[in-house]
Design an enzyme around this catalytic site. Structure first.
Site, PDB file in Angstrom:
ATOM      1  N   LYS A   1       0.866  -1.185   0.000  1.00 19.55           N
ATOM      2  CA  LYS A   1       0.000   0.000   0.000  1.00 19.55           C
ATOM      3  C   LYS A   1       0.898   1.229   0.000  1.00 19.55           C
ATOM      4  O   LYS A   1       1.695   1.438   0.911  1.00 19.55           O
ATOM      5  CB  LYS A   1      -0.881  -0.036   1.242  1.00 19.55           C
ATOM      6  CG  LYS A   1      -1.732   1.205   1.428  1.00 19.55           C
ATOM      7  CD  LYS A   1      -2.748   0.995   2.525  1.00 19.55           C
ATOM      8  CE  LYS A   1      -3.516   2.274   2.816  1.00 19.55           C
ATOM      9  NZ  LYS A   1      -4.505   2.078   3.879  1.00 19.55           N
TER      10      LYS A   1
ATOM     11  N   LYS B   1      -2.225  -1.567  -3.838  1.00 20.28           N
ATOM     12  CA  LYS B   1      -3.103  -0.399  -3.729  1.00 20.28           C
ATOM     13  C   LYS B   1      -2.290   0.875  -3.804  1.00 20.28           C
ATOM     14  O   LYS B   1      -1.282   0.951  -3.116  1.00 20.28           O
ATOM     15  CB  LYS B   1      -3.807  -0.489  -2.368  1.00 20.28           C
ATOM     16  CG  LYS B   1      -4.654   0.695  -2.024  1.00 20.28           C
ATOM     17  CD  LYS B   1      -5.215   0.536  -0.639  1.00 20.28           C
ATOM     18  CE  LYS B   1      -5.901   1.838  -0.285  1.00 20.28           C
ATOM     19  NZ  LYS B   1      -6.311   1.899   1.071  1.00 20.28           N
TER      20      LYS B   1
END
Ligand code: PBG
Length: 314
Positions: free
Chosen positions: A187, A240
């Site tokens: 992320k 992400k």
């Protein structure tokens, strides 16, 4: 090359197929409202009152969407985010309401503290620092309370080191050996989360998230993050954001055999919606982006576009 591109043939040679089963729909459940509330920076997306959450799920089911990821906006916040693991917290109540009515839908819960802390960070804060190890037992407890309320999969998103291991141990100890972990493994510290922070009221009061989320310039480091999560017991890994990180999705696909989820985040949604609202792009752009994420190697895509695109996929 054009022989196989004729209108009546070309569908046969498609290498990538996007289906409703690939899509996970995010739901923002807000304990403080009685009516659906539009999210200003995410056109056509809403916060849903707790009392209407089953109705929201039902609408999606009718369209063919069967898996959801839940984010909560609690009525109470404190320094350590204790409403995240409250058995009567917003997520716990939402999950049991949904599962009572629709036992077969897949409910994934986001396990993080930022929506539940007064400072808005994803971990416990001491002397202005986000401290790692003190955060772990709290997210462990949060994951267990989600499982107790009926969550099918828990998804830690806070980028604390050791979070997957802490959650795996806590779940196993509480008798939830069979609940899988979908880890937000890679992320990035991205600007593309800005609209989400409006949506989930999770903006931070000081600093930024660069101390725990990944440097946007790094790719090899993402493979290390994923490898560590797998060793700690992750069942599904995540990259992400999605669109600006297609290379990372592809790299992860080549390096690992686990299912890969990609998060088509709020900023990716809002920029496309803004262009569509201006008439500069059409809905075809949404489809093209989602196909690109699948083609890069994602098995699952978390996307705010699911409801508006699903009819095209059937
Ligand atoms: C919470 C969390 C965030 C997102 C998902 N879980 C925000 C953040 O890390 O700041 C972002 C999702 C999106 O932008 O759609 N940790």
């Amino acid at each position: 090359m054009r022989r196989l591109r004729k209108a009546n043939l070309r569908w046969m040679f498609r290498e990538t197929r996007l289906s409703p089963e690939n899509l996970i729909t995010p739901i923002f459940v807000d304990e403080n409202i009685k009516e659906k509330k539009p999210i200003e920076s995410m056109p056509d997306y809403f916060r849903i009152p707790l009392e209407m959450v089953e109705k929201e799920v039902e609408e999606c089911l009718e369209k063919g969407l069967k898996s959801f990821i839940l984010f909560g906006i609690p009525s109470y916040k404190d320094e350590i985010g204790s409403s995240a693991f409250d058995e009567n917290g917003v997520i716990q109540k939402a999950v049991s309401r949904i599962k009572d009515e629709f036992p077969d839908v897949v409910i994934i819960t986001d396990v993080c503290l930022c929506e539940y802390t007064t400072h808005g960070h994803c971990g416990v804060v001491r002397d202005g620092e986000i401290v790692n190890d003190e955060t772990l037992p709290i997210i462990g407890k949060t994951a267990v309370s989600h499982a107790e309320s009926g969550a099918d999969i828990v998804a830690p998103s806070g980028m604390m080191d050791g979070m997957v291991k802490a959650i795996r141990e806590a779940l196993d100890e509480a008798g939830f050996e069979s609940v899988p972990i979908m880890s937000y493994s890679a992320k990035y510290a991205s600007n593309f989360y800005s609209p989400f922070r409006d949506a989930a009221e999770s903006g931070f009061k000081f600093g930024d998230r660069r101390g725990y989320q990944m440097d946007i310039h790094n790719a090899r480091e993402a493979m290390r993050e994923i490898e560590l999560d797998i060793r700690e017991g992750a069942d599904i890994i995540m990259v992400k954001p999605a669109l600006p990180y297609l290379d990372i999705i592809r790299m992860a696909r080549e390096c690992f055999n686990l299912p890969i989820a990609a998060y088509n985040v709020s900023g990716e949604y809002s920029m496309v919606k803004a262009a569509i609202m201006q008439g500069w792009l059409s809905n075809e752009a949404i489809y093209e982006i989602l196909v690109s994420i699948k083609r890069a190697g994602a098995d699952l895509i978390i996307t705010y576009h699911s409801k508006e695109i699903v009819e095209k996929l059937q």
